[in-house]
Motif scaffolding. Structure first.
Motif, PDB file in Angstrom:
ATOM      1  N   THR A  77      21.806 -45.198  31.642  1.00 34.34           N
ATOM      2  CA  THR A  77      20.979 -46.209  32.295  1.00 34.34           C
ATOM      3  C   THR A  77      21.844 -47.318  32.871  1.00 34.34           C
ATOM      4  O   THR A  77      21.615 -47.785  33.990  1.00 34.34           O
TER       5      THR A  77
ATOM      6  N   GLU B 210      21.469 -44.902  26.870  1.00 32.28           N
ATOM      7  CA  GLU B 210      21.717 -46.279  27.248  1.00 32.28           C
ATOM      8  C   GLU B 210      22.906 -46.358  28.218  1.00 32.28           C
ATOM      9  O   GLU B 210      22.890 -47.101  29.193  1.00 32.28           O
TER      10      GLU B 210
ATOM     11  N   GLU C 246      15.547 -38.012  27.644  1.00 32.69           N
ATOM     12  CA  GLU C 246      15.635 -39.417  28.002  1.00 32.69           C
ATOM     13  C   GLU C 246      17.072 -39.751  28.363  1.00 32.69           C
ATOM     14  O   GLU C 246      18.002 -39.232  27.772  1.00 32.69           O
TER      15      GLU C 246
ATOM     16  N   ASN D 196      14.006 -48.463  25.123  1.00 31.70           N
ATOM     17  CA  ASN D 196      13.989 -47.999  26.511  1.00 31.70           C
ATOM     18  C   ASN D 196      13.617 -49.126  27.489  1.00 31.70           C
ATOM     19  O   ASN D 196      12.496 -49.620  27.477  1.00 31.70           O
TER      20      ASN D 196
END
Lengths: 634, 323
Positions: free
Chosen positions: B11, B8, B5, A302
């Motif tokens: 993000t 990837e 979350e 992360n």
């Protein structure tokens, strides 16, 4: 107004768009829908993944292709019968000269950097074509109209230059995380992986003699028989341990500061780091050097996490090893790139280890990348709004509706009930060195500063010239061009290394220099004033340019002695500003303007004074610094 | 837990906007479900913005077929009969929007927006309606208010170079960061019907003339049984007459609703694309704020007129609700 879509002023207009990024995509779409039929678009960039959240004409499959071309093709799909001409090129290329600009009725900027904006401004002035200028950052944006002789030009108000940091703050006394980032990126990364011939202050500490820093040079070279683990650890111990120890020996420095803690790998790692080796095999799947990752080999996922000192140290060693193991060919030619994963990992880790040593809070890779890459905040909605406003102004310009030109601010918080606030444009600034012919004043130590300093720090950096020519009366001191004969070129090269007062036609106090850019068709005169001393902290260039209104004057302090002295210091500090990335849709917001629009400054940054000291973000143009500081806090 | 979350891929794609509104807001966006009705230029702009932002899902309602007018401010549909014949506006827009962001589920709901029951609205966090009658606006607003969870309700309309956004967040609590502190703020919104029935004399002083003019046009279309936008310069005398009646009934000075403005609104009802972009942008921003619960939301009307260039917020609510 809707019937304007059929208006001959729109249908017959030939429009130049500069920039096919965040604002550009929205603008091209809105122009096409509004009835424009002849649009030219210039952009030198190619499409990246991080563009896709707002540059809606682009898809994943377009990554790597020309923005201008893909944008053109995408808009032609819903407006097949209009003409769009794309140029995958830099607007500063000589092809885009005054004659090129003259064919257009209006120029619309959706640019991401000060340099290109100034260049286009000058070409628009020289070719007498109206310019609609724009910028966004986060939820804030602005559109302005620049018509020669009627409204102010883009440069009538001085633009703040990029933030620079005093050399010693970076090399010895960091107090903020950004100082650690600049150190990791511009000094350590450059030293280890960049051009070895570049000047670098990594080991230059105020009191050290020249000989010892000469010696220290070799520390960064990997010895022939040295194992990679051994080398990585030695670098770690040198920059985070030994160097800090040396700095600590200078008691004077730490009288009023917290003393840093030297960090050695043997103290940080619970056991031999070689046994903690990452799994390099995880990186073997791909040949793309930009996807090699120390995070991947250490199993850290992360990018929002803040790593511990141990994790940062592991990333540091692993990244160093990966550079030498997987990307050895590039070493010596690398410069920091925010899209280079391994480079970002290395810089994040190095900055965090340094921060830990100096008691500065650590940051995540995501945050560090933003600071190191000067990444600008950007959302689709603001760009869409701004593009709409640009088209409305462009139509007024084409209809010569001069009384109704407006500059419009897009605000985050309403001011007097307004989220979109139009303001009457300002008249040209009579003392603007760009659109009037007012001379500038340069204070400089003519016995110490070289012509090169003048060219790099003033003519290029401050005046934004591309192909300068410098004259002292009839004598030509310097010129750029492909068609110079050998003797002349050698002559100019020699001049660059001379101090001003020793040039063939000496430049001293009272001299007037004429600086000209042939491409921009822009000339300005500079009066030279000799001055002995400059404050290293406040005037790191060792020169001070002034002469147009509201240029903030730095208090002169002749008593203060400059620590390292001389031009070598100013050389070094000019390398300090965090480099502007040609990345995003920039921003310029009304914070700097204090005339007439007082309410706007209040509206956009009411908390300014409270946060003015917080440098969490460093922005490229510096124009939006205050706004972004505030943003960070919200 | 799944979806807690960001991946990837998310993000990387949302990097620049996460730097504006944070990871937490991005996570909330990815779980939000949006319904839009009336696929004209302004709504299309809004859809583009919200799909790019990365909402969980977007559902489109518009069963009309493609007309030249529908294409004029719409960049989602290629002007090729072979492509658009036999499909509804919602279906065509859906095809294009899917392409903008593969991480957002875009779908079409067939049928008439006013016929859907309360359970239908239960699936959504945000409802945006456009190009529908006064009665439909009121009806859907009431249905959204009856659902047990809080639905953010918006209407948006663009006529000529003017535009209007209405917002109903009911009882809305949000956080506002002031330096290092976070304040909890609360706002109480009136329903659409409550807002537009506030006597004109009780409105804020200097309320934008556009608010009043839009109400006159709305009442006219309602009284004449027209579809929204089904009005022309021939209707001007009728519109002016209605304005006079409305003003007289409320003892309101007629000069606050200029004839010239009404004339503009009836003479060209097609959307002006730059105004669509501006309204769609502001609306997108508001919806993102409402989903993330971050930042001051608009209360409760927004107006833009390209002629003066002002984008104005008006708070049209009864100062003492319930009295």
């Amino acid at each position: 107004m809707a019937s304007h879509q059929r208006s001959p002023a729109i249908k017959g207009a030939k429009v130049l768009m500069v920039g096919a990024g965040g604002i550009g995509c929205e603008l091209l779409k809105t122009l096409a829908l509004s009835g424009f039929e002849d649009i030219h678009i210039i952009d030198m960039d190619t499409i990246e993944v991080s563009n896709l959240n707002r540059q809606f004409l682009f898809r994943q499959s377009h990554v790597g292709q020309s923005k201008a071309k893909v944008a053109r093709d995408a808009v032609l799909r819903f407006r097949p019968h209009i003409s769009i001409t794309s140029y995958h090129a830099n607007v500063k290329d000589p092809d885009f000269n005054v004659d090129f600009f003259k064919q257009f009725n209006v120029v619309l900027n959706g640019l991401d950097n000060l340099d290109a904006r100034r260049h286009v401004n000058r070409l628009c002035l020289a070719s007498d074509v109206p310019l609609v200028e724009s910028g966004t950052t986060g939820f804030l944006g602005q559109v302005t109209v620049h018509v020669k002789g009627k409204t102010e030009c883009y440069e009538c108000q001085p633009k703040p230059t990029p933030k620079t940091y005093p050399v010693c703050t970076i090399t010895s006394t960091p107090s903020k995380f950004v100082h650690c980032i600049v150190w990791a990126k511009d000094l350590l990364f450059a030293k280890l992986f960049g051009d070895k011939n570049q000047e670098n202050d990594l080991n230059a500490r105020s009191s050290n003699a020249a000989s010892s820093s000469q010696q220290a040079e070799d520390v960064f070279e990997r010895q022939n028989d040295e194992g990679i683990d051994e080398y990585a650890k030695r670098i770690y111990d040198h920059v985070f341990g030994y160097n800090i120890g040396v700095a600590l020996s200078n008691e004077e420095t730490w009288k009023n500061r917290n003393r840093p803690k030297p960090l050695y790998s043997r103290d940080v790692f619970p056991e031999e780091p070689s046994q903690q080796n990452g799994n390099m095999d995880k990186n073997c799947a791909t040949d793309d050097p930009l996807s090699v990752s120390a995070m991947a080999s250490l199993g850290l996922k992360n990018p929002q996490d803040i790593w511990s000192l141990l994790e940062n140290s592991r990333i540091f060693l692993e990244a160093l090893k990966l550079f030498f193991g997987k990307r050895e060919k590039e070493i010596g030619n690398l410069s920091f790139d925010k899209d280079d994963q391994l480079a970002v990992e290395f810089v994040t880790a190095a900055a965090n280890i340094r921060a830990a040593s100096f008691g500065i809070p650590l940051h995540s890779l995501f945050e560090a990348k933003g600071i190191a890459g000067n990444i600008v905040h950007a959302v689709a909605t603001t760009n869409a709004v701004i593009a709409g406003l640009i088209v409305i102004e462009a139509i007024k310009v084409l209809q010569r509706d001069a009384n109704n030109y407006r500059m419009t601010y897009c605000l985050e918080h309403p001011s007097r009930k307004m989220l979109l606030m139009p303001v009457e444009p300002f008249e040209p600034n009579k003392s603007c060195y760009v659109c009037s012919e007012t001379p500038l004043l340069l204070e400089v130590n003519t016995h110490r500063s070289k012509l090169r300093d003048f060219v790099e720090k003033i003519v290029k950096a401050k005046l934004g010239m591309n192909c300068p020519l410098i004259m002292h009366g009839p004598a030509l001191l310097y010129e750029v061009g492909d068609d110079l004969d050998k003797d002349m070129a050698a002559n100019y090269a020699a001049n660059l290394e001379k101090v001003l007062s020793e040039l063939p036609s000496p430049v001293t106090g009272g001299t007037m220099l004429t600086v000209e850019d042939l491409q921009q068709e822009f000339t300005c005169n500079i009066n030279i004033k000799h001055r002995e001393e400059f404050d290293e902290e406040k005037e790191p260039d060792g020169m001070l340019l002034s002469g147009w209104t509201q240029a903030p004057r730095v208090e002169k302090d002749d008593n203060k002695t400059v620590g390292n002295g001389g031009s070598s210091t100013s050389n070094a500090s000019s390398a300090m500003p965090v480099e502007a990335e040609e990345d995003d849709d920039i921003e310029f917001v009304p914070t700097g303007k204090k005339r007439k629009v007082g309410e706007i400054s209040k509206a956009t940054n009411p908390n300014l004074s409270d946060v003015a000291d917080d440098d969490v973000l460093v922005m490229l143009d510096g124009e939006n610094l205050d706004i972004n500081k505030k943003k960070k806090l919200q | 837990m799944d979806g807690e979350e960001l991946t990837e891929q998310e993000t990387a794609l949302y990097d620049r906007q996460i730097r504006v509104w944070g990871v937490d807001a991005q996570r909330r966006l990815s779980k939000a479900h949006i319904l839009v009705s009336g696929m004209k230029g302004t709504v299309v702009e809004f859809c583009k913005n919200i799909v790019l932002a990365g909402v969980g899902s977007l559902t489109l309602v518009d069963s009309r077929e493609v007309t030249e007018e529908a294409l004029s401010a719409n960049f989602l549909i290629p002007p090729d009969e072979n492509v658009y014949s036999g499909k509804t506006l919602a279906e065509l827009c859906c095809d294009s929007l899917k392409d903008f962001n593969p991480m957002v589920r875009v779908s079409v709901e067939k049928g008439d927006i006013s016929s859907f029951g309360g359970d239908f609205y239960d699936r959504f966090d945000v409802v945006v309606i456009s190009s529908c009658s006064f009665a439909t606006k009121k009806l859907i607003n009431e249905k959204c208010r009856k659902v047990s969870k809080r639905i953010a309700f918006y209407t948006v309309d663009c006529r000529d170079s003017c535009g209007e956004i209405y917002v109903d967040l009911q009882n809305y609590t949000y956080s506002k960061k002031k330096l290092d502190e976070t304040d909890e703020c609360q706002l109480q919104y009136p329903s659409f019907e409550e807002a537009v029935t506030i006597p004109w004399r009780a409105l804020p002083k200097k309320v934008t003339k556009l608010y009043l003019a839009m109400r006159v046009i709305e009442r006219f279309e309602e009284a004449e049984g027209r579809n929204p936008g089904e009005i022309s310069i021939a209707d001007l005398p009728g519109v002016l007459k209605l304005k006079k009646e409305l003003c007289e009934a409320q003892s309101f000075n007629e000069s606050h609703v200029p004839d010239a403005l009404l004339e503009r609104l009836v003479s060209d009802t097609s959307e002006f694309p730059p105004v669509c972009a501006i309204l769609g942008g502001i609306l997108g921003q508001e919806v993102i704020k409402a989903i993330s619960g971050k930042g001051d939301p608009l209360k409760n009307f927004f107006f833009f007129d390209a002629i003066d260039g002002k984008g104005i917020i008006e708070d049209i609510s009864n100062p003492n609700p319930g009295s």
